[in-house]
Design an enzyme around this catalytic site. Structure first.
Site, mmCIF file in Angstrom:
data_model
loop_
_atom_site.group_PDB
_atom_site.id
_atom_site.type_symbol
_atom_site.label_atom_id
_atom_site.label_comp_id
_atom_site.label_asym_id
_atom_site.label_seq_id
_atom_site.Cartn_x
_atom_site.Cartn_y
_atom_site.Cartn_z
ATOM 1 N N TYR A 1 -77.245 121.501 38.929
ATOM 2 C CA TYR A 1 -76.567 120.944 40.115
ATOM 3 C C TYR A 1 -76.280 119.463 39.881
ATOM 4 C CZ TYR A 1 -75.789 124.017 44.025
ATOM 5 O OH TYR A 1 -75.250 124.936 44.855
ATOM 6 N N GLU B 1 -74.209 117.271 42.403
ATOM 7 C CA GLU B 1 -73.358 116.704 43.462
ATOM 8 C C GLU B 1 -73.263 115.180 43.321
ATOM 9 O OE1 GLU B 1 -75.469 119.288 45.527
ATOM 10 O OE2 GLU B 1 -73.955 119.881 47.015
ATOM 11 N N ASP C 1 -47.404 118.258 40.794
ATOM 12 C CA ASP C 1 -48.309 119.343 40.404
ATOM 13 C C ASP C 1 -47.783 119.872 39.075
ATOM 14 O OD1 ASP C 1 -49.506 121.793 39.964
ATOM 15 O OD2 ASP C 1 -49.497 122.399 42.079
ATOM 16 N N THR D 1 -53.804 122.192 36.868
ATOM 17 C CA THR D 1 -54.861 123.105 36.463
ATOM 18 C C THR D 1 -55.061 122.877 34.971
ATOM 19 O OG1 THR D 1 -53.192 124.833 36.215
ATOM 20 C CG2 THR D 1 -54.519 124.901 38.216
ATOM 21 N N LYS E 1 -53.593 126.478 31.897
ATOM 22 C CA LYS E 1 -52.277 127.050 31.577
ATOM 23 C C LYS E 1 -51.831 126.509 30.202
ATOM 24 C CE LYS E 1 -51.081 128.012 36.398
ATOM 25 N NZ LYS E 1 -51.884 127.231 37.339
ATOM 26 N N ARG F 1 -60.640 127.558 33.048
ATOM 27 C CA ARG F 1 -60.089 127.719 34.398
ATOM 28 C C ARG F 1 -60.630 126.595 35.282
ATOM 29 N NH1 ARG F 1 -57.045 131.615 36.427
ATOM 30 N NH2 ARG F 1 -56.892 132.277 34.281
HETATM 31 N N1 DSN Z 1 -50.923 131.691 39.971
HETATM 32 C C1 DSN Z 1 -50.273 130.633 39.234
HETATM 33 C C2 DSN Z 1 -49.096 131.141 38.470
HETATM 34 O O1 DSN Z 1 -49.185 132.251 37.967
HETATM 35 O O2 DSN Z 1 -48.106 130.455 38.325
HETATM 36 C C3 DSN Z 1 -49.935 129.476 40.104
HETATM 37 O O3 DSN Z 1 -51.059 129.050 40.774
#
Ligand code: DSN
Length: 436
Positions: free
Chosen positions: A57, A59, A203, A229, A232, A238
């Site tokens: 943990y 925090e 984003d 994120t 990708k 993730r």
């Molecule tokens: N779910 C993602 C995508 O496939 O583009 C976006 O958050």
């Protein structure tokens, strides 16, 4: 690149889950994964996410925690922050967001008051749920004035976006999309934000890997807040990451004393406080370690090659599809993804075509196209991308072959014999480009 992974301990303690993980390993090895938001991470990242850092943990933030035993995770989080800042050229980084949606929620929580106006792209045009879609918190707590793409070209029309911003005067203008195959003019978005007194937010979840690899212009250093994120094109675990400027250029310090004004002007502090304690509890330190590794992998010269190859692959794939008479939204691509318009074949067949392709070992996803004459549950588009294929080492030659297969299936999507034949060929191709 080939990585061997075993799950001996899971096999011993839980055969049911073990079998399913093994089946998933086999699936990932033997299909062409063309979902543009997915990727295959390195073994180092898998090991970090499976490490005993999950036991801790933490925090708070490095050297400002609520628990003892922080020596190692403080170091890890500090390294992750410093690497993120260096990789993206950012003034401040928060590496704690669990994923994209919580990260966006934190940004809104930091910058906006309930009822403030936001402006992002409409979901069915290629935007994201959290950019102001009616069923999402982003349109329940804030007033959403979404923009659209041009009906003729499928492209962003910056004049129209500017007009909408001048009319509605939003507090936040969001760029960055999930199904837009073209270059995003981040600078123009920021200039519109400056003109109307809004924050600019990008984003970059889909294209972060392209940006740090030099294959797409960056929204930094000028954009106020950038979110991505990490799983990708960036090819990390993730999770998500928020980058921002140190200073809040829109801070209202009227009536505040010096100390309060200093805090109010501190954008980095606002973002950090919104993530924790505003929204999240204990950060996932095993994922933060994996993010640090991903940032270091993304600084290597081979990552630049990978990022450029993703785009080269997508362009060749797009050309091959168009040579076979397949219609693409915007007539091509500048990035990692292609949005196929299936309406010339039949309206609303995105799902059937995605299933036909999966039967042939090619994994994609159905998607709405801009101004889709059908519904989101029965869309007329198909979204495909090249990140995983590029990670596996495939290049232009393979894209031509894959483009032919996809075209054949689209043009004859009820032909099960064709699907079987291509599935075998896909398997043989995957054998040549092993990853795990
Ligand atoms: N779910 C993602 C995508 O496939 O583009 C976006 O958050």
């Amino acid at each position: 690149m080939s990585e061997n992974i075993t799950y001996e301990s899971i096999a011993k303690c839980d055969s049911e889950i073990y079998q399913l993980i093994q089946s998933e390993v086999e699936r990932q090895k033997s299909v062409l994964n063309m979902i543009p938001s997915e990727n295959y991470v390195s073994k180092a990242i898998l090991e970090a996410t499976g490490s005993l850092l999950t036991n801790k943990y933490a925090e708070g933030y490095p050297r400002k925690r609520y628990y003892q035993g922080m020596a190692n995770v403080d170091e890890i989080e500090t390294i992750a922050i410093e690497r993120a800042k260096k990789l993206f050229g950012a003034e401040h980084a928060n590496v704690q967001p669990y994923s994209g949606s919580p990260a966006n929620a934190a940004i809104y929580y930091a910058l906006l008051k309930p009822g403030d106006k936001i402006m992002g792209m409409r979901l069915d045009m290629g935007g994201h749920l959290t950019h102001g879609h009616t069923v999402n918190f982003s349109a329940k707590f804030y007033k959403s004035y979404p923009y659209v793409v041009d009906k003729e070209t499928g492209m962003l029309n910056m004049d129209e976006i500017r007009k909408l911003a001048i009319k509605e005067k939003p507090k936040l203008i969001i760029s960055g999309y999930t199904a837009y195959p073209r270059t995003i003019p981040f600078k123009e978005f920021h200039e519109i934000a400056l003109e109307v007194g809004a924050y600019s937010m990008a984003d970059i979840s889909h294209i972060a890997g392209l940006i740090v690899g030099g294959a797409h212009p960056s929204p930094l250093p000028f954009t106020d807040v950038v979110m991505t994120t990490t799983h990708k094109t960036l090819r990390g675990p993730r999770g998500a990451l928020i980058l921002c400027k140190k200073e809040d250029r829109l801070a209202n310090v009227e009536g505040l004393d010096e100390k309060q004004a200093k805090r109010e002007k501190n954008l980095a502090l606002k973002i950090d406080r919104a993530v924790f304690p505003g929204l999240q509890g204990g950060p996932h330190q095993h994922v933060i370690a994996a993010k640090a590794i991903a940032f270091s992998e993304a600084m290597k010269p081979e990552f630049k090659e990978y990022a450029h190859q993703i785009v080269k692959n997508a362009k060749v794939l797009a050309e091959t599809l168009m040579d076979n008479g397949i219609k693409l939204v915007t007539g091509g691509t500048d990035n990692h993804l292609i949005l196929i318009d299936l309406t010339p074949i039949e309206i609303g067949i995105g799902k059937q075509v995605a299933v036909a392709l999966e039967n042939a070992g090619i994994v994609t996803n159905m998607n709405t196209i801009p101004y889709d004459p059908s519904t989101p549950f029965k869309p007329s588009g198909l979204r495909i991308g090249t990140p995983v294929l590029t990670t596996r080492g495939m290049k232009e030659e393979e894209m031509k072959i894959i483009g032919e297969w996809i075209s054949q299936i689209i043009n004859d999507y009820e032909n099960e014999e064709l699907q079987k034949k291509i599935k075998q060929e896909v398997k043989e191709l995957c054998e040549k480009f092993k990853f795990y």
